[in-house]
Design an enzyme around this catalytic site. Structure first.
Site, short mmCIF file in Angstrom:
data_model
loop_
_atom_site.label_atom_id
_atom_site.label_comp_id
_atom_site.label_asym_id
_atom_site.label_seq_id
_atom_site.Cartn_x
_atom_site.Cartn_y
_atom_site.Cartn_z
N VAL A 1 0.55 -1.39 -0.07
CA VAL A 1 0.51 0.12 0.25
C VAL A 1 0.82 1.19 -0.21
O VAL A 1 0.85 2.44 -1.13
CB VAL A 1 -0.53 0.22 1.41
CG1 VAL A 1 -1.45 0.09 1.12
CG2 VAL A 1 -1.92 -1.57 1.47
N GLY B 1 -10.99 -1.72 1.37
CA GLY B 1 -10.70 -0.82 0.23
C GLY B 1 -10.37 0.24 -0.60
O GLY B 1 -10.92 1.61 -0.18
N GLY C 1 -5.90 -4.66 -1.98
CA GLY C 1 -4.85 -4.46 -2.91
C GLY C 1 -4.21 -3.45 -3.34
O GLY C 1 -4.61 -2.43 -3.14
N LYS D 1 -13.69 -4.81 10.29
CA LYS D 1 -14.74 -4.04 9.18
C LYS D 1 -15.91 -3.46 9.91
O LYS D 1 -16.20 -2.19 10.06
CB LYS D 1 -14.32 -4.61 8.23
CG LYS D 1 -12.50 -4.26 7.33
CD LYS D 1 -12.59 -5.49 5.78
CE LYS D 1 -11.25 -5.79 6.06
NZ LYS D 1 -10.89 -5.86 4.53
N ILE E 1 -12.97 1.26 -1.48
CA ILE E 1 -15.04 1.46 -2.15
C ILE E 1 -14.72 2.54 -0.73
O ILE E 1 -14.41 2.13 0.05
CB ILE E 1 -15.34 0.37 -1.67
CG1 ILE E 1 -14.98 -0.68 -1.86
CG2 ILE E 1 -16.91 0.67 -1.72
CD1 ILE E 1 -15.76 -1.99 -2.20
N GLU F 1 -10.15 5.93 5.56
CA GLU F 1 -11.44 5.14 4.67
C GLU F 1 -11.11 4.23 4.12
O GLU F 1 -11.59 3.00 3.65
CB GLU F 1 -11.48 6.51 3.65
CG GLU F 1 -12.11 5.79 1.97
CD GLU F 1 -14.02 5.57 2.70
OE1 GLU F 1 -14.21 6.80 2.76
OE2 GLU F 1 -13.76 4.37 2.39
N GLY G 1 -1.94 -12.12 -3.04
CA GLY G 1 -1.91 -10.82 -2.37
C GLY G 1 -2.55 -9.96 -1.63
O GLY G 1 -2.69 -9.30 -1.33
N ARG H 1 10.93 -0.77 7.96
CA ARG H 1 12.34 -1.37 8.75
C ARG H 1 13.11 -1.61 8.30
O ARG H 1 14.57 -1.21 8.56
CB ARG H 1 10.87 -2.75 9.27
CG ARG H 1 10.60 -2.76 10.44
CD ARG H 1 10.40 -3.74 10.67
NE ARG H 1 9.61 -4.86 9.58
CZ ARG H 1 8.38 -4.79 10.21
NH1 ARG H 1 7.42 -3.96 11.13
NH2 ARG H 1 7.39 -5.59 9.26
N1 HSE Z 1 -7.08 -9.30 4.16
C1 HSE Z 1 -8.54 -8.56 3.41
C2 HSE Z 1 -9.01 -9.19 2.42
C3 HSE Z 1 -7.14 -7.22 2.64
O1 HSE Z 1 -8.66 -10.28 1.71
O2 HSE Z 1 -10.46 -8.36 2.19
C4 HSE Z 1 -8.08 -5.66 3.22
O3 HSE Z 1 -8.68 -5.45 4.23
#
Ligand code: HSE
Length: 442
Positions: free
Chosen positions: A21, A141, A310, A212, A143, A136, A194, A52
């Site tokens: 990200v 993600g 993503g 969430k 949206i 947000e 990913g 890091r």
């Molecule tokens: N691991 C989360 C998913 C990524 O699969 O939706 C976004 O929070």
């Protein structure tokens, strides 16, 4: 004509994390620098990057190597106005965000685990220091569901939220349903693409979606709650047999995070696999996509849909937050409007046993006279009415037990559980029934 931007003060940005990200954020700030300056009336300058692995970040080609370091206290200086936290984790990230807020920096974060656990305390600290937290990217993600609930739909009393909020689970379920892949194959693929968290248990156990939901429900219903308030079942115990029976009955299985007004000032909260009719909008959400279905008293039904994870989608939400802070309207809304969870009373989650819904049951029943009849008698005695029943002929001669599937009309979940406990004790039934909610409302 002089450039009006030359008169305005640029916004200094500090970035914690340059992974999937963070890298996307850095890239967008470089590629769209002119556009963003025009939209906000000031330049946005990435001035510090804290990671890091400093060497790796310096060689990434994404940022000026001269601004990279590993000391988060570098973000406390006057050259930084906003700190973006996209490093993830809970305890360390909490320390970073507290430091930034204490130093008077606005914070933009994508960290749902952090907010689901400590949101109200962090919002309170931000308010004390006269700065804001924008989040947000923490849900859904790319949206803009947080913005939609806080601002676009703020005129509504929300009656229900139904979300597909975990892309990894939705990807796995889609692959199993549409391509007949095994759970293990689909999970490995989701990790390779990913979508999954570093610890994929957070995805498949439903915990990520529950976190969430806690954030979104807190905004939609004006209450304060944490991820722990959301009863949670994942897809890791889901049996392909039920996916197949659901298909036969006209349903797709989805991991649904739901928050529903109980009509008496309380909330029913849950994250669990549910059957959704194949023609419902939520059933059209496939792969790693996310969706949030909102039922408002004035607007009716609204569905927000898009990429829930993503690099590009999450960076889109982070950078939009940053621009909203840069333009000044978001910090004002944060300070002046009663929208943030630190201003809300704690939620009153209701026992899920009191919730009413339709249900799917699968039982393993001895293939002898009267077996099915005893089951329907117990359901009837608990006031539960059958909507459909399905039993296939035994596939092998000599099979003692056959699967029996029943769908119910709307009933109280506690009554169904009581009936299932009695059914599980019948000699004619092997093991406890599988119970899945059927969600008709979306
Ligand atoms: N691991 C989360 C998913 C990524 O699969 O939706 C976004 O929070």
């Amino acid at each position: 004509m002089p450039d009006p931007l030359s008169q305005s003060t640029p916004l200094g940005v500090g970035l914690i994390g340059l992974g999937t990200v963070g890298g996307g954020v850095a890239q967008m700030l470089t590629e769209h620098a002119g556009l963003y300056a025009k939209r906000c009336g000031r330049r946005i300058e990435l001035r510090r990057v804290v990671v890091r692995n400093v060497d790796k970040a310096k060689k990434s080609g994404l940022v000026d190597p001269g601004i990279v370091g590993d000391d988060v206290s570098a973000l406390r200086g006057d050259d930084v106005d906003v700190v973006i936290e996209v490093a993830g984790g809970v305890d360390t990230a909490k320390g970073y965000v507290e430091q930034a807020l204490s130093a008077g920096k606005h914070v933009v974060t994508a960290n749902k685990a952090l907010l689901a656990a400590h949101g109200p305390a962090l919002f309170k600290l931000a308010r004390l220091k006269g700065v804001s937290i924008a989040f947000e990217a923490s849900c859904g993600g790319g949206i803009p569901c947080v913005t939609a609930l806080q601002f676009g739909l703020m005129s509504n009393a929300v009656r229900g939220l139904y979300g597909i909020l975990n892309g990894t689970c939705n990807y796995i379920l889609t692959e199993m349903t549409q391509k007949g892949r095994t759970y293990a194959e689909a999970l490995a693929d989701a990790k390779a693409k990913g979508y999954a968290e570093a610890d994929e248990t957070l995805d498949v156990s439903g915990a990520d979606a529950a976190q969430k939901l806690a954030i979104l429900a807190s905004l939609a219903f004006g209450v304060s709650l944490t991820g722990d308030d959301v009863p949670c079942e994942g897809i890791d115990t889901l049996d392909l047999t039920d996916v197949t029976f659901g298909d036969e009955l006209g349903y797709d299985v989805k991991l649904i995070a739901a928050a529903e007004d109980d009509g008496r000032g309380g909330l029913f909260l849950s994250t669990r696999p549910c059957f959704v009719p194949k023609d419902a909008q939520l059933a059209q959400v496939h792969g790693a996509f996310n969706a949030l279905s909102v039922v408002g008293d004035a607007v009716g039904h609204v569905m927000l849909y898009g990429a829930g994870a993503g690099r590009g989608p999450t960076a889109s939400a982070v950078v939009s937050d940053l621009l909203n802070v840069a333009s000044g309207w978001y910090p004002k809304a944060f300070a002046d409007m009663g929208l943030m969870p630190d201003l809300h009373e704690p939620a009153t989650p209701q026992p899920t046993d009191d919730a009413q819904s339709r249900f799917y049951l699968r039982l393993s029943v001895r293939d002898v006279p009267g077996g099915f009849g005893r089951i329907t008698t117990i359901l009837g005695e608990h006031g539960i009415s059958l909507s459909a029943a399905l039993q296939h002929e035994a596939t092998h001669t000599g099979d003692d037990f056959v699967p029996v599937v029943i769908t119910t009309h709307r009933c109280r979940q506690g009554d169904l559980h009581a009936a299932c406990a009695m059914i599980a004790n019948l000699d004619a039934v092997s093991g406890p029934p599988v119970v899945l909610r059927i969600l008709d409302a979306t």
